[in-house]
Scaffold this active site. Structure first.
Site, PDB file in Angstrom:
ATOM      1  N   GLY A   1       0.489  -1.304  -9.630  1.00  0.00           N
ATOM      2  CA  GLY A   1       1.458  -0.548  -8.845  1.00  0.00           C
ATOM      3  C   GLY A   1       1.238   0.943  -8.968  1.00  0.00           C
ATOM      4  O   GLY A   1       2.131   1.723  -8.687  1.00  0.00           O
ATOM      5  N   CYS A   2       0.051   1.368  -9.398  1.00  0.00           N
ATOM      6  CA  CYS A   2      -0.208   2.800  -9.518  1.00  0.00           C
ATOM      7  C   CYS A   2      -0.726   3.368  -8.206  1.00  0.00           C
ATOM      8  O   CYS A   2      -0.916   2.653  -7.233  1.00  0.00           O
ATOM      9  CB  CYS A   2      -1.260   3.041 -10.599  1.00  0.00           C
ATOM     10  SG  CYS A   2      -0.967   2.138 -12.103  1.00  0.00           S
ATOM     11  N   ALA A   3      -0.961   4.671  -8.244  1.00  0.00           N
ATOM     12  CA  ALA A   3      -1.504   5.341  -7.069  1.00  0.00           C
ATOM     13  C   ALA A   3      -2.660   6.221  -7.501  1.00  0.00           C
ATOM     14  O   ALA A   3      -2.608   6.820  -8.571  1.00  0.00           O
ATOM     15  CB  ALA A   3      -0.429   6.217  -6.443  1.00  0.00           C
TER      16      ALA A   3
ATOM     17  N   ARG B   1       4.829   4.451  -5.514  1.00  0.00           N
ATOM     18  CA  ARG B   1       3.933   3.611  -6.307  1.00  0.00           C
ATOM     19  C   ARG B   1       4.002   3.917  -7.798  1.00  0.00           C
ATOM     20  O   ARG B   1       3.382   3.235  -8.596  1.00  0.00           O
ATOM     21  CB  ARG B   1       2.481   3.827  -5.850  1.00  0.00           C
ATOM     22  CG  ARG B   1       2.172   3.176  -4.524  1.00  0.00           C
ATOM     23  CD  ARG B   1       0.770   3.555  -4.087  1.00  0.00           C
ATOM     24  NE  ARG B   1       0.248   2.526  -3.177  1.00  0.00           N
ATOM     25  CZ  ARG B   1      -0.588   1.576  -3.535  1.00  0.00           C
ATOM     26  NH1 ARG B   1      -1.025   1.510  -4.756  1.00  0.00           N
ATOM     27  NH2 ARG B   1      -0.993   0.690  -2.658  1.00  0.00           N
TER      28      ARG B   1
END
Lengths: 144, 501, 358
Positions: free
Chosen positions: C7-9, C36
């Site tokens: 769920g990172c960016a 995110r």
């Protein structure tokens, strides 16, 4: 036509084919019930000597001597399978004498009997083939 | 004599309502435990001769037979079990060393059964093996430390000879002599069809099996049976047997009665002479001698075959493995104390050696600590019983596993542990022609193929569940394991956390 | 080890001509993907930002307390010439709290010490960095390359960018990351990028092969101390590129190797090369969903895992190359693109100052 063939390399002489054959000829569902306390008369027989064993049954010959010698026409060839009409058989035993393999034998009711590839028992694969524990008996087409 | 009498451990129970006296039990028991009494038209059995191999039970067409553990008992005694008492009777009678077959059956911890596997959820998707590629291919051998480029800057293939496997399982060493020709044929054909390897064991390679050479590991054991130049060059790899998990520290013994015909020819020893493999190789008394043998074998095969060194798992296995990794060997095979055997002294089999899980964990750790883990691949055996054991072994650090007992069970073995009598009713651990016939390789090899395919699918399911789609990502991935019911020291040696952490 | 979860960016901007531009655009890009992250970590890598000190290694260091600083500076003085040292200039904003001491040193290895060690200067610097990170409690070197720097903290990345006054820096390459961890509480060291020398990695994903990779790479002097699996990617790339000498394209074929079934269908030369790489470097295959942006001196690489389980888009306009987890993050800074595409899984997009895109 598919026939029963035996490979003596794998035959252990365990005689299980004889018992499965005898069981197939009864109409019982349970082998213990079917064969308890009777002396079986199988249509496939083990012949053994000096460590070699082999199961012998009707070869369903292309030129069957038993059919040729049958005086009542009880033995006929239908779709390649040699069958016996028990009502017509008079127990003269000519076929037993004619068969070069000794594949015909007397049954309990006076008529003769021999392997009929389990077509009358409606099994699909002959019972001796199913019951052989070592793959010595097979049911296959060999184009002979 | 009364003092020598030992009540049989097992009893044959026959349901006389179902018995049709077909006599197959009598015909098929090599121990002659069944007999047909013609005067009363009844079958009878002698329990003393029964070894609990289930041959009669499996063949009885009316399912009239079963074997039960005898309930004849000694007084309960937590210290002096019936087994200990009976062993003393036997030794007082014979004056001999107790012999046993197959692996250690005693109640020691089985660490595989105390390790659990991970599965991915939510944050990292598990991978569906039915829809995505799931790779189980493994290469065994040394990894190069450096790369080399040619004049055009392209990478050169500087890999040393290695083994390619379609899955991380191989068939373990079982000699021709301890098992039958038909058993070897089944193993060889199955290995060829599956794309893995089987191992000749120390009995040499029968000339009929040279055609499976690409799937064969040829073993050089201390007796050097059957070792000649063609033998070495015919296999895909050469294994030097330094030890065996079932009997660390001692050699092997095949009695002269079994050294007949093809066995004698394949082993290159005269008929009737005992085949004794000495405990050490008499030309290897230190690690540098081992290095010399490794290179002699490589010279004899023009450096075209990888060399495996097989050792038993003993107390300082990590240090030994470190020495072997520096000796020029390409693969180290470690056999744990549960490993099987055709015959071994009971006390050695049951009390010597350490569990493979602990041995593997400490060898893998030691080699990594010393920075030499990539010099060798590690193969473990003794006893790998299921695909779950395979996954756990790879996660602990193994490149691949050896299976011995599991393969024999697929061929029909019922673990009656009477191999040393030479009367194996299933045709596996015997040389008697009438018994060897019972193992039809056309049936046997198919069962081995089925077993391995089943395990391959299960491995794919398990690693897919972990979010891994390639077996190399599982190798040494100890975070995928958790222990249950293990103490701190065991967790530390295994290098895994406890469940819940 | 607490796993860094998904769920990172990520985002990256690179100028092929080497033109230096302000850090404002990278902040604007990562800010678009705020959803995110969860505010528990953000960071940037910037290249070409210290032209006046370009021949010196720029150490960025976190200190938990003054005594860690004292001990660390003693170590640095023993091993390096310190050309300049200062606190990294920051802007006090309410969103960034509990900051440790953040210092910057421009250093060069002490010539006598370097000669004694018989190492080349990069290996010398790398080992010193590991010594500090493993042995000096409370000190953590989070950037150690020349003419580049990492800026990271606990907070949303756009806030982190404002905190470090990133808009006042000018460089030819910027990468950024916003984190969504659910495990590690706010620890500044756990944010991305992870760096060693001039290699930086920002990563969106989770590495299921982490322990297999870690135990393999730790044989070569690396130590994974930062409780986040991304760290191992930085070390693997450093090892394969700097120590083994593989090209970045070859590294992509190791860490995101194609399937055996794909390799079988390639022409012979390529097939043999791919088989060799997968066999020889089997422990460095990175399994698990990932999209990463790797920065290095003079270039940038973007790569997805071979199953393409994380989003990544690449855009180009004139000499500028943009990479991001979402197209919106590119469009917000450059809407008029020459082209935009999604690279396939396992296909590395490598840009360097000299050449074009490969």
């Amino acid at each position: 036509m598919k026939r029963v063939y035996v490979n003596e390399k794998w035959c252990l002489g365990c005689h299980l084919c004889e018992y499965y054959c005898a069981f197939a000829s009864t109409n019982e569902k349970d082998m213990a019930r079917a064969l308890k306390d009777i002396r079986i008369k199988p249509r496939i027989r083990i012949e053994e000597k000096d460590g070699i064993s082999f199961a012998v049954s009707c070869r369903h010959c292309d030129e069957p001597l038993c059919v040729k010698g049958c005086i009542t026409g009880a033995l006929t060839k239908k779709d390649g399978v040699i069958t016996i009409n028990r009502d017509k058989c008079i127990g003269c035993y000519t076929c037993i004498l004619s068969c070069p393999y000794g594949a015909v034998s007397p049954s309990d009711d006076g008529a003769v009997q021999k392997c009929e590839l389990c077509i009358k028992t409606a099994r699909g694969t002959p019972k001796c083939v199913e019951g052989c524990p070592n793959g010595a008996i097979v049911f296959e087409e060999r184009g002979e | 004599m009364a003092i020598e009498y030992i009540y049989p451990d097992y009893e044959i129970v026959r349901d006389y309502n179902r018995c049709i006296t077909c006599r197959v039990c009598e015909r098929q028991c090599a121990n002659e435990a069944h007999e047909y009494l013609s005067d009363v038209n009844k079958m009878t059995a002698d329990n003393a001769k029964c070894v609990n191999c289930h041959r009669c039970v499996s063949l009885c067409p009316t399912r009239a037979l079963k074997i039960v553990k005898s309930d004849h008992t000694f007084k309960e005694n937590a210290n002096w079990s019936g087994k200990s008492i009976k062993e003393i009777y036997k030794q007082a009678g014979s004056g001999g060393v107790l012999l046993s077959s197959m692996g250690n059956p005693e109640n020691y911890p089985v660490y595989f059964d105390k390790i659990l596997l991970n599965a991915s959820q939510v944050t990292n998707p598990s991978i569906d093996p039915l829809r995505e590629p799931m790779e189980t291919r493994v290469y065994l051998g040394a990894k190069p430390g450096r790369i080399e480029r040619d004049e055009n800057g392209r990478l050169k293939n500087n890999l040393k000879p290695h083994i390619k496997l379609s899955m991380p399982v191989m068939f373990s060493a079982m000699s021709y002599g301890s098992i039958s020709y038909n058993a070897h044929e089944s193993l060889a054909r199955a290995a060829a069809e599956l794309g893995i390897l089987y191992n000749t064991g120390e009995g040499g390679l029968h000339e009929d099996f040279y055609k499976y050479g690409k799937h064969t590991i040829v073993q050089v054991a201390s007796g050097r049976f059957g070792v000649h130049k063609t033998y070495l060059n015919s296999g895909a790899a050469i294994e030097i047997k330094m030890g065996q998990g079932a009997k660390p520290g001692i050699g092997g013994h095949l009695p002269g009665t079994k050294i007949v015909g093809d066995i004698s020819k394949t082993r290159m020893i005269p008929e009737g002479s005992d085949a004794i493999s000495p405990a050490p190789h008499h030309d290897i008394y230190s690690i540098e001698d081992l290095r010399q043998l490794v290179y002699s074998l490589k010279e004899a095969t023009a450096y075209t075959k990888p060399v495996i060194v097989k050792i038993a798992a003993v107390h300082n296995v990590a240090a030994i493995a470190s020495g072997i990794a520096r000796s020029g060997a390409d693969i180290i095979a470690i056999d744990g104390f549960r490993g099987g055997t055709g015959a071994a002294p009971t006390r050695i089999r049951d009390h010597v050696g350490i569990p493979i899980e602990l041995a593997l964990a400490s060898v893998d750790k030691r080699l990594r600590d010393e920075g030499i883990r990539n010099n060798v691949s590690i193969v473990v055996g003794g006893s790998i019983r299921s695909s779950a054991d395979v996954v756990k072994a790879v996660a602990l650090g193994a490149d691949a596993v050896y299976i011995g007992t599991a393969a024999l069970i697929a061929l029909g073995c019922h673990l009656c542990r009477s191999c040393h009598t030479g009367k194996c009713n299933w045709g596996i651990a015997t040389q008697r022609e009438d018994l060897v016939k019972r193992l039809n390789p056309n049936i046997g090899y198919k069962r081995l193929v089925n077993l391995m395919n089943a395990w391959k699918h299960e491995i794919k399911e398990m690693i897919g569940g972990m979010g891994i789609n390639s077996i190399e990502a599982l190798k040494g991935n100890r975070l995928m394991l958790r222990g249950v019911g293990l103490n701190e020291k065991e967790l530390e040696i295994l290098g895994i956390k406890h469940a819940g952490e | 080890m607490f796993r860094n979860l998904s769920g990172c960016a990520i985002s990256g901007i690179f100028s092929k001509s080497g033109r230096r531009f302000s850090g404002k655009s990278i902040i604007d890009s990562i800010a678009v993907m705020r959803e995110r992250s969860n505010g528990l970590g953000g960071g940037f890598a910037a290249y070409g930002i210290y032209p006046e000190y370009k021949d010196y290694y720029a150490f960025h260091i976190f200190y938990d307390h003054k005594s860690a600083k004292k001990e660390c500076e003693e170590f640095i003085e023993e091993h390096f010439d310190i050309i300049n040292l200062s606190k990294i200039p920051t802007r006090k904003i309410p969103e960034i709290k509990d900051e440790p001491l953040i210092w910057r040193y421009f250093v060069a290895p002490l010539p006598t010490k370097l000669a004694d060690s018989q190492l080349d200067d990069r290996e010398y610097v790398a080992r010193c960095v590991f010594r500090i990170n493993t042995r000096i409690d409370g000190a953590y070197v989070f950037s150690s390359g020349k003419n580049m720097g990492v800026f990271k903290a606990v907070g949303f990345p756009e806030d982190v960018g404002r905190f470090y006054k990133l808009d006042e820096y000018e460089g030819y390459c910027f990468t950024a990351h916003g984190r969504y961890p659910t495990n590690t509480p706010g620890w500044w060291g756990g944010a991305h990028p992870f760096a060693l020398l001039d290699y930086t990695v920002v990563h969106n994903g989770e590495i299921s092969s982490y322990d297999a990779n870690r135990r393999a790479i730790e044989m070569y002097g690396y130590k994974c101390t930062l409780k986040t699996d991304t760290e191992v990617i930085a070390y693997i790339i450093d090892y394969l590129h700097r120590k083994v000498g593989l090209t970045l394209k070859e590294i992509c074929s190791v860490i995101a190797a194609p399937f055996w079934s794909t390799i079988e269908n390639k022409p012979r030369e390529e097939r043999e090369e791919l088989e060799y790489l997968r066999n020889a470097f089997d422990s460095y295959l990175i399994t698990g969903p990932f999209s990463i942006i790797v920065g290095f001196e003079g270039g940038m690489m973007a790569l997805n895992d071979r199953l393409k389980l994380r989003s990544m888009v690449v855009g180009e306009k004139d000499d500028m190359v943009y990479v991001a987890s979402e197209e919106a993050a590119i469009r917000v800074i450059q809407n008029d693109l020459d082209r935009i595409w999604s690279p396939s899984g396992g296909e590395g997009v490598i840009v360097t100052l000299e050449g074009g895109i490969t």
